[in-house]
Motif scaffolding. Structure first.
Motif, short mmCIF file in Angstrom:
data_model
loop_
_atom_site.label_atom_id
_atom_site.label_comp_id
_atom_site.label_asym_id
_atom_site.label_seq_id
_atom_site.Cartn_x
_atom_site.Cartn_y
_atom_site.Cartn_z
N GLU A 114 0.83 -1.20 0.00
CA GLU A 114 0.00 0.00 0.00
C GLU A 114 0.87 1.26 0.00
N LEU A 123 -2.38 5.73 -8.63
CA LEU A 123 -3.64 5.06 -8.32
C LEU A 123 -4.35 5.77 -7.17
N THR A 124 -5.66 5.67 -7.16
CA THR A 124 -6.46 6.33 -6.13
C THR A 124 -6.44 5.52 -4.84
N GLU A 125 -6.80 6.19 -3.75
CA GLU A 125 -6.82 5.52 -2.45
C GLU A 125 -7.77 4.33 -2.44
N GLU A 126 -8.86 4.45 -3.18
CA GLU A 126 -9.83 3.36 -3.20
C GLU A 126 -9.26 2.09 -3.80
N GLN A 127 -8.19 2.22 -4.60
CA GLN A 127 -7.59 1.06 -5.25
C GLN A 127 -6.49 0.40 -4.43
N TRP A 128 -5.87 1.16 -3.50
CA TRP A 128 -4.71 0.64 -2.78
C TRP A 128 -5.02 -0.68 -2.07
N ARG A 130 -7.51 -2.87 -2.26
CA ARG A 130 -7.91 -4.03 -3.08
C ARG A 130 -6.70 -4.68 -3.73
N LEU A 131 -5.80 -3.88 -4.28
CA LEU A 131 -4.61 -4.44 -4.93
C LEU A 131 -3.65 -5.05 -3.91
N GLN A 197 -14.57 -1.51 2.14
CA GLN A 197 -14.10 -0.61 1.10
C GLN A 197 -15.02 0.58 0.84
N ALA A 201 -13.78 4.49 1.12
CA ALA A 201 -13.83 5.38 -0.03
C ALA A 201 -14.55 6.68 0.32
#
Length: 340
Positions: A114, A123-128, A130-131, A197, A201
């Motif tokens: 992260e 990348l946006t915070e919302e993606q950190w 999940r990845l 999540q 977000a």
């Protein structure tokens, strides 16, 4: 000829399905193996984090955290026990040394990844999260340590969570819940829970990140009204529960409400940059610094678009366009007209 063509197609199709390592069946088996491994490691991670925060992991908590039925959660725990990763002593679930080491590695890999996504990508915070949830199960110990070295061995991740060192205990989440903060008590956000999540977000869109100074203005059974980053925020008690805070003894509500941010200036107004919010990090922070928004720099609101966003700012002789959500990370000190 047709039968030869169909036979060739059948052979090719059979190879695509049954080819060792590369075939469809082999890939499905590998995907299933990785999914089962991820479930085991997620359960160990839940037990470790629960323990670190002074709570007790239970069948119900594992079931809820992994979104499994109680029957499947019980089967998973039995599998972990038979593998020597957990034990039940006096009815309490405990990690074995091997289970604790594996759980710590997974948490460390997640938080380092992260940090990488936050600091090195757009990348946006919302993606950190999940990845990182996927990558934490793929990074080896050697890859994890190489990543830590590349990042300069960070101590906390973008959510304010401590990154555990190999062989060390996992620290508890920093700060008390925002729900426990008394009204008109200034505090700094130390932790933002990244699950579930959709809730995270929503908090990210509000700009509520670790490092942001806030103060509760009013609390009702259904809402928490607070001040932070130059404006009011309205949260539900569930959202407030996901935010950890530490009181600030040297700051008052008046101090916070007196802070001015770049997006609040009127066209033609000049100010001096005081600081970039500590919650502004990674590529976002580097871009603002590269554009000249460093402490002590004068900035003037040159013009606004017809809709008011973005706006153009004159910095060090250059004209720079920023969106409102970018300008709100820059704290400034307005200058008198004669000083401008």
């Amino acid at each position: 000829m047709n039968w030869m063509l169909w036979m060739a197609l059948a052979v090719v199709g059979g190879l695509m399905v049954a080819w060792p390592r590369r075939g469809l069946w082999a890939r499905l088996r590998e995907a299933r193996r990785l999914a089962e491994r991820a479930r085991r490691e997620d359960a160990l991670k839940h037990i470790l984090k629960t323990e670190a925060n002074g709570r007790e992991a239970t069948l119900e908590s594992v079931s809820g955290a992994l979104q499994l039925s109680p029957q499947k959660a019980a089967g998973l725990l039995a599998e972990l026990e038979s593998g020597g990763l957990i034990s039940f002593e006096g009815g309490r679930m405990q990690l074995s040394p091997q289970g604790r080491e594996l759980a710590t590695q997974v948490v460390r890999a997640h938080r380092l990844w992260e940090s990488y996504l936050a600091d090195r990508t757009g990348l946006t915070e919302e993606q950190w999260h999940r990845l990182a949830e996927r990558q934490e199960h793929l990074l080896s110990r050697q890859q994890t340590e190489a990543l830590a070295a590349e990042l300069g061995h960070p101590r906390v991740d973008p959510h304010g969570d401590a990154i555990p060192e190999p062989g060390s205990a996992l620290p508890a989440d920093r700060g008390a819940s925002l729900n426990s903060l008394e009204p008109e008590t200034p505090a700094v956000i130390t932790h933002v829970e990244d699950e579930p999540q959709p809730l995270y977000a929503r908090l990210a869109r509000e700009g509520l990140r670790p490092g942001v100074k806030i103060c509760v203005l009013e609390r009702t059974p259904n809402t928490v009204r607070l001040w932070g980053q130059g404006r009011e925020h309205l949260l539900s008690p569930v959202e407030a529960q996901s935010i950890g805070v530490e009181p600030l003894s040297d700051t008052s509500l008046r101090d916070l409400q007196g802070e001015v941010f770049l997006h609040q200036l009127a066209p033609g107004q000049t100010a001096r940059v005081v600081e970039l919010s500590p919650a502004c990090r990674g590529l976002e922070r580097r871009r603002l610094l590269d554009l000249g928004f460093v402490p002590g720099t004068r900035v003037t609101v040159d013009m606004a678009s017809p809709l008011g966003d973005p706006r153009a700012y004159r910095v060090r002789g250059s004209l720079v366009a920023l969106r409102q959500d970018q300008a709100r990370w820059i704290r400034v000190e307005p200058l008198p007209a004669e000083a401008a």
